[in-house]
Design a protein around this motif. Structure first.
Motif, PDB file in Angstrom:
ATOM      1  N   VAL A 179     -27.724  -4.794 -52.458  1.00  0.00           N
ATOM      2  CA  VAL A 179     -26.800  -4.660 -53.580  1.00  0.00           C
ATOM      3  C   VAL A 179     -27.453  -5.294 -54.801  1.00  0.00           C
ATOM      4  N   PHE A 180     -27.717  -4.467 -55.819  1.00  0.00           N
ATOM      5  CA  PHE A 180     -28.374  -4.929 -57.046  1.00  0.00           C
ATOM      6  C   PHE A 180     -29.679  -5.650 -56.740  1.00  0.00           C
ATOM      7  N   GLY A 181     -30.405  -5.141 -55.760  1.00  0.00           N
ATOM      8  CA  GLY A 181     -31.682  -5.721 -55.393  1.00  0.00           C
ATOM      9  C   GLY A 181     -31.591  -6.947 -54.510  1.00  0.00           C
ATOM     10  N   ILE A 182     -30.359  -7.346 -54.131  1.00  0.00           N
ATOM     11  CA  ILE A 182     -30.161  -8.523 -53.274  1.00  0.00           C
ATOM     12  C   ILE A 182     -29.831  -8.042 -51.866  1.00  0.00           C
ATOM     13  N   THR A 183     -30.569  -8.527 -50.881  1.00  0.00           N
ATOM     14  CA  THR A 183     -30.316  -8.153 -49.490  1.00  0.00           C
ATOM     15  C   THR A 183     -29.153  -8.965 -48.956  1.00  0.00           C
ATOM     16  N   LEU A 184     -28.110  -8.269 -48.538  1.00  0.00           N
ATOM     17  CA  LEU A 184     -26.912  -8.914 -48.015  1.00  0.00           C
ATOM     18  C   LEU A 184     -26.723  -8.522 -46.552  1.00  0.00           C
ATOM     19  N   TYR A 185     -26.696  -9.527 -45.681  1.00  0.00           N
ATOM     20  CA  TYR A 185     -26.451  -9.278 -44.267  1.00  0.00           C
ATOM     21  C   TYR A 185     -24.956  -9.075 -44.025  1.00  0.00           C
TER      22      TYR A 185
END
Length: 375
Positions: A179-185
């Motif tokens: 999401v927006f370049g952020i990896t969210l587990y």
């Protein structure tokens, strides 16, 4: 000393409420990243359960804290919401409905059973009401444990697995997303979903408390006979308390099922109901900030105390006391201390403080008059 330091800060933020809300929003947004970096991804899952238990505690607080109805079977509504989500969102019946259909249905089913529980118990109070609600919670759990023959409805003690995660179109919360370049587990994604539901629950509960219905609940809690004499429809108002509290439990159950991907009757024991009730008593009955604090403490502390075995092994060279037994011992000891030194809870409401002060004053006057009589 601490109060002196915090008083100017409190005044500053009261004069600028928008700043306090902005700081709180930023803190809640980055909290899973702070917890994940400091303690590991497993503690982010604990954070998710904290939010679930806040929803449950606020739902039970409507029944116990607002209306004064002691309910020891609240976990049954949690189970109903979870199993409905599993029935309509898993291969068990071959149905895979979207979550925005299942969650409202789970809330309605739990609310219906809340009314069914409340209707025959309208004349019961105190211990008798507690016994009936306790029996209701156990009946639901036993039914779920045995409804696997002749028609397999609940899959019995084996439970239901492969429950669908929450999906928003092609966006699944059960898998890692960028999401927006952020990896969210997955635990991070569920955290933000649960946070949204928790904030909505807090908002609804606060609005209910200040509403006409909330004042009617408070009147019934203080004196049901006087409330009826003043024109309060005690039957409908009490049924509404049971239904509203149960609906929050049903929603939390659906979220729990989607998060875990597996449910069984073992997840809905009586001890869970007692734990949720302890959250309310510990934090401050009828007071939303206190209920939230109680839910946080009683969710996080048992997880932290799981490491007691490692600590004993590090300090003593062996495990002297079983960690699970020691956890319950410390937990019970803490509750006893709370009842002695903070009977109104950690963050009691102002009304509750005044009630306890008035009761202490009456007790002192009675004791003084007794001594005068003996003299």
């Amino acid at each position: 000393m601490v109060a002196r330091l915090l008083t100017p800060l409190n005044r500053y933020f009261r004069a600028r409420p928008w700043l306090a809300f902005a700081l709180l929003a930023v803190f809640l947004a980055v909290l899973p990243f702070i917890v994940g970096a400091g303690f590991g991804r497993g503690w982010v899952r604990v954070l998710d359960f904290v939010l679930l238990y806040i929803i449950l505690a606020i739902g039970l607080n409507i029944v116990v804290g607002y209306a004064g109805l002691l309910d020891l079977g609240y976990i049954a509504f949690y189970a109903l919401g979870a199993y409905l989500f599993a029935w309509l969102g898993s291969p068990h019946f071959g149905l895979h409905l979207p979550f925005w259909v299942i969650l409202p249905l789970g809330a309605l089913l739990a609310g219906l059973f809340g009314v069914l529980l409340g209707a025959p118990t309208l004349r019961l109070r105190g211990d008798y009401l507690a016994i009936v609600t306790l029996g209701f919670g156990e009946i639901i759990r036993i039914f779920l444990n045995n409804l696997n023959a002749p028609v397999n409805i609940t899959n019995g003690p084996q439970g239901i697995n492969l429950i669908d995660p929450i999906r928003l179109g092609d966006f699944s919360l059960g898998s890692t997303q960028a999401v927006f370049g952020i990896t969210l587990y997955s635990p991070y994604l569920y955290y933000y979903l649960f946070l949204a539901f928790t904030l909505a629950t807090v908002f609804i509960a606060m609005r209910l408390q200040d509403s006409r219905i909330g004042r009617a609940w408070a009147a019934i809690r203080e004196d049901e006979v006087a409330a009826a004499a003043m024109g309060v429809n005690t039957r409908n108002v009490k049924l509404l308390a049971f239904a509203m509290g149960a609906m929050f439990g049903g929603v939390a159950g659906g979220l729990f099922a989607s998060f875990q991907g597996f449910i069984s009757p073992e997840s809905f024991h009586l001890l869970e109901s007692i734990m949720i009730l302890c959250m309310i008593v510990l934090g401050g009955m009828g007071h939303i900030p206190g209920v939230i604090l109680g839910a946080v403490l009683l969710t996080v502390l048992p997880e932290a105390l799981r490491h007691l075995g490692d600590w004993q092994r590090a300090w003593l060279g062996e495990v002297v006391v079983d960690p699970s037994d020691l956890r319950m011992l410390l937990f019970g000891f803490a509750l006893v201390l709370m009842m002695i030194y903070r009977p109104a809870g950690l963050i009691p409401s102002r009304q509750r403080k005044r009630e306890l002060a008035a009761e202490d004053g009456v007790a002192e006057q009675e004791q003084a008059s007794l001594y005068d009589t003996r003299a």
